[in-house]
Design an enzyme around this catalytic site. Sequence first.
Site, mmCIF file in Angstrom:
data_model
loop_
_atom_site.group_PDB
_atom_site.id
_atom_site.type_symbol
_atom_site.label_atom_id
_atom_site.label_comp_id
_atom_site.label_asym_id
_atom_site.label_seq_id
_atom_site.Cartn_x
_atom_site.Cartn_y
_atom_site.Cartn_z
ATOM 1 N N LYS A 230 -24.879 -3.301 -24.534
ATOM 2 C CA LYS A 230 -25.851 -2.605 -24.418
ATOM 3 C C LYS A 230 -25.855 -0.996 -24.941
ATOM 4 C CE LYS A 230 -27.942 -6.743 -23.154
ATOM 5 N NZ LYS A 230 -28.713 -6.998 -21.843
ATOM 6 N N ARG A 264 -23.275 -10.090 -15.814
ATOM 7 C CA ARG A 264 -22.551 -10.749 -17.182
ATOM 8 C C ARG A 264 -22.128 -9.894 -18.653
ATOM 9 N NH1 ARG A 264 -25.021 -11.625 -21.951
ATOM 10 N NH2 ARG A 264 -25.523 -13.348 -23.627
HETATM 11 N N1 HH2 Z 1 -28.725 -10.502 -22.080
HETATM 12 C C1 HH2 Z 1 -28.745 -10.958 -23.279
HETATM 13 C C2 HH2 Z 1 -28.772 -12.294 -23.177
HETATM 14 N N2 HH2 Z 1 -29.046 -13.019 -22.841
HETATM 15 N N3 HH2 Z 1 -28.848 -13.144 -20.251
HETATM 16 C C3 HH2 Z 1 -29.878 -12.562 -18.809
HETATM 17 N N4 HH2 Z 1 -29.570 -13.651 -17.947
HETATM 18 N N5 HH2 Z 1 -29.043 -11.306 -18.521
HETATM 19 C C4 HH2 Z 1 -29.014 -10.432 -20.341
HETATM 20 O O1 HH2 Z 1 -28.892 -9.250 -19.677
HETATM 21 C C5 HH2 Z 1 -29.229 -11.274 -21.673
HETATM 22 C C6 HH2 Z 1 -29.267 -12.541 -21.125
HETATM 23 C C7 HH2 Z 1 -28.375 -10.179 -24.964
HETATM 24 O O2 HH2 Z 1 -26.372 -10.002 -24.876
HETATM 25 P P1 HH2 Z 1 -25.798 -10.828 -25.773
HETATM 26 O O3 HH2 Z 1 -25.982 -12.429 -25.538
HETATM 27 O O4 HH2 Z 1 -24.656 -10.440 -25.647
HETATM 28 O O5 HH2 Z 1 -26.370 -11.021 -27.174
HETATM 29 P P2 HH2 Z 1 -28.025 -11.732 -28.237
HETATM 30 O O6 HH2 Z 1 -28.547 -11.930 -27.560
HETATM 31 O O7 HH2 Z 1 -27.677 -10.323 -29.850
HETATM 32 O O8 HH2 Z 1 -26.166 -12.483 -28.650
#
Ligand code: HH2
Length: 305
Positions: A230, A264
Amino acid sequence: MGFDNDFPDSLDLRGRVLPLDRPLVMGIINLTPDSFYDGGRLPTPEAARDRALRLAEEGAHLLDLGAVSTRPGSTPPTQDDELRRLLPSLAAVRKVVNLPLSIDTFRAEVARAAADLGADCLNDVTGLRDSGELAEIAAGADLGLVLMHMRGTPETMQRDTRYRDLVGEVKAFLGGAVGRARAAGVARERILIDPGLGFGKSAEGNLLLLRRLGDFSSLGQPVLVGASRKSFLGVSRGLEVGERLEGSLAAAVAAVLAGAHVLRVHDVRATLRAVELAALIRNAAPEASPAGEASPAGETSPVRS
Ligand code: HH2
């Protein structure tokens, strides 16, 4: 159990049990064309299956599949698009890995369809804020439920990241969400809480939440943290997303030392190695001195190798 800050000994995600005596690593499988880190790299169910196999081989304890990007400023896809992206990949992954599978969705219809295809856990980035339906679905099918704090929506969340008392507000929200999940019948062994790093917080706010994770322990539920790649990890040097592995590992270690149970992450193998050591440091106990030998109070013998 019995005391407020006692955690369940293990997670039970639809009968798939994960002991909580060591840090757990949740590998991310993004099925979105626009995710901030790996968007567009997983367009097919075959690619999702291959990534799942690789993350399992790297040692992931569970996997999180998401077909909605929550990147700041993004707008969600339609429900039909989300279903079209998610379900074929979920089916392909379910066939080849026996790990618990979590689904990153806030939509009840998607959650139901995913449960029918063998999902074990729902990851609700809205923390039941707009509807309790996900808790009912989780309770009805013995699914795990991740309750995350987010201010506003991905589209609006970074417009105002000031809080009077960030940690207190996030904790109060998560406490309320846990109460709603329990009232809907979700067992404690199935509920995780998550402060939602990057979801309506400033860079400093994310760092503070990481440092103060221990404040959430009195809610009695295991804590999941998603710092991986992030943007706040790049603040001190202006690092781009591809340059944030070391920061991600540092954040994972800090999270474990502060009491996190599940990380995660995109980078499973590296995270696992880092947090295993963090857990050893966290749990290190003074060595007992050999019987009969007096050792000065508080002194431990040096470890030799
Ligand atoms: N962060 C993201 C998405 N889902 N769920 C939880 N529980 N906690 C988090 O910190 C979290 C999450 C964002 O990251 P990512 O899935 O890699 O990216 P994107 O939302 O752009 O697909």
